[in-house]
Design an enzyme around this catalytic site. Structure first.
Site, PDB file in Angstrom:
ATOM      1  N   HIS A 108       3.683  -0.513  -5.911  1.00 18.98           N
ATOM      2  CA  HIS A 108       2.982   0.663  -6.040  1.00 18.98           C
ATOM      3  C   HIS A 108       2.968   1.358  -3.872  1.00 18.98           C
ATOM      4  O   HIS A 108       2.941   2.728  -4.433  1.00 18.98           O
ATOM      5  CB  HIS A 108       1.411   0.214  -5.395  1.00 18.98           C
ATOM      6  CG  HIS A 108       0.538   0.932  -6.006  1.00 18.98           C
ATOM      7  ND1 HIS A 108      -0.005   1.749  -7.170  1.00 18.98           N
ATOM      8  CD2 HIS A 108      -0.702   1.082  -4.583  1.00 18.98           C
ATOM      9  CE1 HIS A 108      -1.066   2.199  -6.345  1.00 18.98           C
ATOM     10  NE2 HIS A 108      -1.592   2.394  -5.194  1.00 18.98           N
TER      11      HIS A 108
ATOM     12  N   CYS B   9      -8.007  13.021  -1.035  1.00 20.30           N
ATOM     13  CA  CYS B   9      -9.349  13.739  -1.859  1.00 20.30           C
ATOM     14  C   CYS B   9      -8.920  12.759  -3.189  1.00 20.30           C
ATOM     15  O   CYS B   9      -9.873  13.105  -4.313  1.00 20.30           O
ATOM     16  CB  CYS B   9      -9.007  14.384  -1.756  1.00 20.30           C
ATOM     17  SG  CYS B   9      -7.228  15.518  -2.668  1.00 20.30           S
TER      18      CYS B   9
END
Length: 426
Positions: free
Chosen positions: A97, A50
């Site tokens: 990352h 989400c």
């Protein structure tokens, strides 16, 4: 070898953009295969939650513009619109990352644990699609290991803080006594499970779980003494629901303005608190226009989340150090592995040349050639063959002005001292 991490998240894109770039679970396998066909990347994985949609790729040379074009075309977005929200990390920055994401350091809720499970799901889907190769596979394993170290060796996972926790905290602010309230939870995934657990711990009066399949809803409901229903039963359940929290993978809204308006009339306008955690959204934004409805999206939870993060901030620095260390060690192992491959090829070439010269020497001995002459020819022939390819390449480098390559060769063969002694004979 080149790694690329490309995507959008809650920091760079609004929920309206994120829901358009989301990959539904049932379409991810085909999307991965298409991505590899169109862009030519050797390995690929997709993480879609989400709060983010990210592509993790491996290729000898990767063109981020080509990948962005595919992503825009796949989701029918304009390339300019996507560029405004997208970020790109390459090689060690991409590795770092991924590790930050898996460790919860890049989440809306600092240190939230759900993202690691979602990263493991991305790994499993890529493996199912056949787009997970040895390099990306090793990167995922290193990422999981680093995330585990962050969870074990820092306090970043202490004090439960998540989107689910934030939603329940906000509900407590609106309904001071949850023991007199009823909650309708739409969906039966990990986030809704967490919501149900938090509500149950707060002693809420009644929980109803609505899901596309009754079996899945029942499994969740049993854990918390809740009642399970189908999505079709939502309108009837709305009438008695003070709290509605939704998180499904539906591509279309599940709850519309008309159904909520009808429920409010039957409730005699008793307020309903709603949180739509899903991306794409489960609840039509227009529902928020109704009086007596308090509708929040995942982006609206940000302030609540910030208040609950203070205890984790100090642990984040230690976690960042572990991530930097994990990324550095992974890249070092890859570089060492590359050296091993070159050494294997170099040794195999030398052994092939040795075998050729040895076979020639044996033939000469069998033909009666004196042993000392055969040994001299063997040594001379082996030296010439071993030196042929390096000699040709060094001459090319010299003619091209590649002094850097000459210096590397000098260092590689440890020629500094010999060349110095040749220039300054005793």
């Amino acid at each position: 070898m080149a790694f690329l991490a490309l995507g959008i998240n809650h920091k760079t894109a609004s929920v309206a953009v994120r829901e358009r770039v989301a990959f539904t679970p049932e379409l991810q396998v085909e999307a991965l295969r298409q991505l590899c066909r169109v862009t030519g990347c050797r390995e690929a994985a997709i993480l879609s939650t989400c709060n983010r949609s990210e592509l993790y790729l491996e290729q000898e040379t990767l063109d981020s513009d080509e990948v962005l074009c595919w992503l825009a075309e796949y989701h029918r977005l304009s390339l300019a619109e996507l560029r405004d929200s997208a970020y790109v990390h390459a090689d060690e920055a991409a590795v770092q990352h991924m590790m930050r994401v898996a460790s919860g350091l890049d989440s809306m809720v600092l240190g939230e644990p759900q993202i690691l499970g979602q990263m493991k799901s991305a790994f499993a889907v890529a493996r199912e699609a056949g787009t997970l190769g040895p390099l990306l596979g090793r990167l995922f394993q290193a990422t999981f290991s680093t995330a585990k170290s962050v969870r074990t060796d820092t306090a970043i996972g202490e004090n439960p803080v998540s989107v689910a926790f934030a939603a329940v905290s906000l509900a407590k602010q609106i309904f001071t006594d949850l023991q007199r309230s009823q909650a309708l939870l739409i969906g039966a995934g990990e986030t809704i499970t967490l919501v149900a657990r938090h509500l149950h711990e707060q002693g809420i009066k009644r929980i109803v779980v609505a899901n596309r399949t009754l079996e899945r809803a029942s499994l969740l409901a049993e854990q918390f003494g809740a009642h399970a229903v189908l999505l079709a039963d939502i309108p009837q359940e709305l009438v008695n629901s003070d709290i509605v929290i939704s998180s499904t993978a539906s591509q279309l809204p599940i709850l519309g303005k008309g159904a909520v308006e009808s429920a409010l009339k039957q409730r005699r306008h008793k307020p309903i608190f709603m949180v739509d955690i899903a991306v794409p959204r489960d609840i039509e934004p227009e529902v928020g226009e109704l009086e007596d409805v308090y509708l929040y999206s995942v982006d609206d939870l940000h302030e609540v989340i910030e208040e609950n993060l203070k205890s984790r901030q100090s642990a984040a620095n230690a976690a960042e150090e572990l991530v930097a260390q994990g990324a550095g060690e992974f890249m070092q192992r890859l570089r060492e592995r590359a050296a091993v491959d070159v050494l294997k090829a170099c040794r195999q070439q030398a052994e092939d040349l040795r075998d050729e010269e040895l076979a020639r020497a044996l033939r000469l001995l069998n033909n009666g050639t004196p042993a000392d002459e055969v040994l001299a020819q063997l040594a001379r022939g082996l030296t010439n063959k071993l030196m042929h390819a390096p000699s040709v390449q060094l001459k090319k480098f010299s003619a091209a002005g590649r002094l850097d390559a000459l210096n590397v060769a000098q260092e590689l063969f440890a020629l500094d001292e010999r060349m110095a002694s040749d220039k300054n004979p005793q």
